[in-house]
Design a protein around this motif. Structure first.
Motif, PDB file in Angstrom:
ATOM      1  N   ARG A 154      42.371  27.904  28.510  1.00 42.20           N
ATOM      2  CA  ARG A 154      41.364  27.333  29.427  1.00 42.20           C
ATOM      3  C   ARG A 154      41.509  27.920  30.831  1.00 42.20           C
ATOM      4  N   ILE A 155      41.305  29.232  30.897  1.00 44.68           N
ATOM      5  CA  ILE A 155      41.473  29.975  32.151  1.00 44.68           C
ATOM      6  C   ILE A 155      40.279  30.897  32.361  1.00 44.68           C
ATOM      7  N   GLU A 182      38.941  35.876  37.424  1.00 47.37           N
ATOM      8  CA  GLU A 182      37.721  36.342  38.080  1.00 47.37           C
ATOM      9  C   GLU A 182      37.683  37.863  38.187  1.00 47.37           C
ATOM     10  N   ALA A 183      36.474  38.370  38.404  1.00 44.89           N
ATOM     11  CA  ALA A 183      36.235  39.812  38.447  1.00 44.89           C
ATOM     12  C   ALA A 183      37.155  40.499  39.438  1.00 44.89           C
ATOM     13  N   GLY A 184      37.750  41.614  39.011  1.00 45.12           N
ATOM     14  CA  GLY A 184      38.597  42.414  39.874  1.00 45.12           C
ATOM     15  C   GLY A 184      40.015  41.912  40.048  1.00 45.12           C
ATOM     16  N   ALA A 185      40.373  40.790  39.440  1.00 45.83           N
ATOM     17  CA  ALA A 185      41.725  40.246  39.580  1.00 45.83           C
ATOM     18  C   ALA A 185      42.726  41.079  38.782  1.00 45.83           C
ATOM     19  N   THR A 186      43.995  41.034  39.212  1.00 47.61           N
ATOM     20  CA  THR A 186      45.075  41.731  38.514  1.00 47.61           C
ATOM     21  C   THR A 186      46.210  40.756  38.250  1.00 47.61           C
ATOM     22  N   PHE A 225      43.099  26.713  35.019  1.00 52.61           N
ATOM     23  CA  PHE A 225      42.741  27.096  36.384  1.00 52.61           C
ATOM     24  C   PHE A 225      41.835  28.324  36.381  1.00 52.61           C
ATOM     25  N   VAL A 226      41.099  28.479  37.482  1.00 50.89           N
ATOM     26  CA  VAL A 226      40.460  29.740  37.835  1.00 50.89           C
ATOM     27  C   VAL A 226      41.469  30.540  38.655  1.00 50.89           C
ATOM     28  N   ARG A 264      46.076  34.598  41.626  1.00 49.67           N
ATOM     29  CA  ARG A 264      46.621  33.293  42.044  1.00 49.67           C
ATOM     30  C   ARG A 264      45.606  32.202  41.723  1.00 49.67           C
ATOM     31  N   PRO A 265      46.089  30.977  41.478  1.00 50.63           N
ATOM     32  CA  PRO A 265      45.158  29.897  41.146  1.00 50.63           C
ATOM     33  C   PRO A 265      44.246  29.556  42.320  1.00 50.63           C
TER      34      PRO A 265
END
Length: 339
Positions: A117-118, A121-125, A136-137, A144-145
């Motif tokens: 359930r995560i 987001e775009a571009g995250a590493t 969490f998002v 990071r959350p």
């Protein structure tokens, strides 16, 4: 419907729990992969299990030009049910739970664990060996959350990602290219224009090399990994010998020295000069005309020096080069056997 290219590794072929819902143009699945029911594989998507297992749960969605891979010597990839991956993303040698959305351009690196359930987001590493707790998002580099998220919202984000996927970018057919016997160019790669590949060079699955303006020169024993895109709009691109260009890299009109490594998901702006003996961390970017001096590990957006290129990192880079020379030899034999 099946992927455009299926190859074994060590005589082991991929296994599908049921016929995929969709397999896009130039989609590739290799080796010890087990893929659940109702899979959707976009154009130029690559699942490569050449050394460790890739296990993907039911209703796995892999977007256009996205890559799932393993760490050859020690880490496989395991993904739960109802996982959706956007465009130009990389899931690499990690564990991902169920009901997860991995948006466009996101990268998950070796040894990381992503809970249930995560939304990433775009571009995250997600950095190596990081652990992302469930519910969490996550955003940023390192990821990071941002806030908690419900299962209903995860499901909604997954539906929106799939609706936005659209059609993949159609690459023009490859130009005829004469290469020597030691070179491997994947059948699903697109190469156009003036391209020179040195001895034992390797261009892997769904790469796009466009040299219709300036030339692209790749040094001996260098490898360009799945879904990397190299385009020239001026002076061209030169890559030195024994250099690794990892998965899903973007670059244009730049110079890269010998014995260097450009990490997963990096973007090199026009005019970038990377010296010999440089490691660029996953997800890094450069400014136009930036010089990356030798002997260092660079990372960040834009890239900056974050450490010395010590003996351990140099040895790792050399092992990757040796491994891809071997992969290239094996893949060429398998691909030639299909013709």
């Amino acid at each position: 419907m099946s992927p455009d290219l299926i190859l074994p590794h060590g005589d082991i072929l991929p296994v599908f729990a049921s016929r995929p819902v969709w397999c896009g143009r130039r989609s590739t699945v290799i080796g010890q992969a087990r893929i659940g029911a109702q899979a959707w594989l976009g154009d130029d998507s690559v699942i490569r299990a050449d050394g460790q297992e890739v296990i993907l749960g039911d209703r796995f969605w892999l977007g256009h030009r996205s890559t799932v891979h393993i760490a050859t010597l020690d880490l496989g990839t395991r993904v739960g049910d109802r996982v959706s991956v956007g465009r130009n993303a990389v899931v690499h040698a990690c564990t991902v739970g169920s009901d997860v959305v991995i948006e466009d351009e996101a990268v998950i690196l070796d040894g990381a664990t992503v809970g249930d359930r995560i939304v990433l987001e775009a571009g995250a590493t997600v950095f190596p060996r990081a652990s992302l707790p469930s519910g969490f998002v996550y955003a940023g580099t390192p990821a990071r959350p941002v806030r908690p998220i419900s299962l209903d919202e995860v499901t909604d984000r997954a539906e929106r990602l799939r609706e936005a996927a659209g059609e993949g970018g159609a690459e023009a057919p490859s130009d005829p290219l004469e290469v020597e016997e030691s070179v491997f160019v994947a059948r699903t790669a697109s190469l156009r224009g003036r391209i020179l590949l040195g001895e034992n060079a390797t261009v892997l699955f769904s790469c796009a090399l466009d040299a219709e303006v300036g030339p692209i020169v790749v040094g001996a024993r260098s490898n360009i990994q799945d879904n990397t895109v190299i385009r020239t709009r001026g002076e061209g691109v030169v890559i030195g010998r024994e250099t690794t260009i990892a998965h899903n890299v973007r670059m244009a009109d730049c110079r890269i020295g010998a014995r260097s490594l450009i990490g997963i998901g990096c973007t090199l702006a026009p005019g970038t000069v990377v010296a010999d003996d440089v490691m660029v961390a996953a997800g890094a970017t450069t400014d136009p005309g930036q010089l990356l001096e030798g002997g260092h590990l660079w990372g960040g957006r834009p890239a900056r020096i974050i450490g010395a290129l010590d003996d351990g990192k140099r040895a790792l880079m050399a092992r990757i080069v040796d491994g891809y020379v071997s992969h290239g030899r094996d893949f060429r034999a398998l691909q030639d056997g299909l013709s």
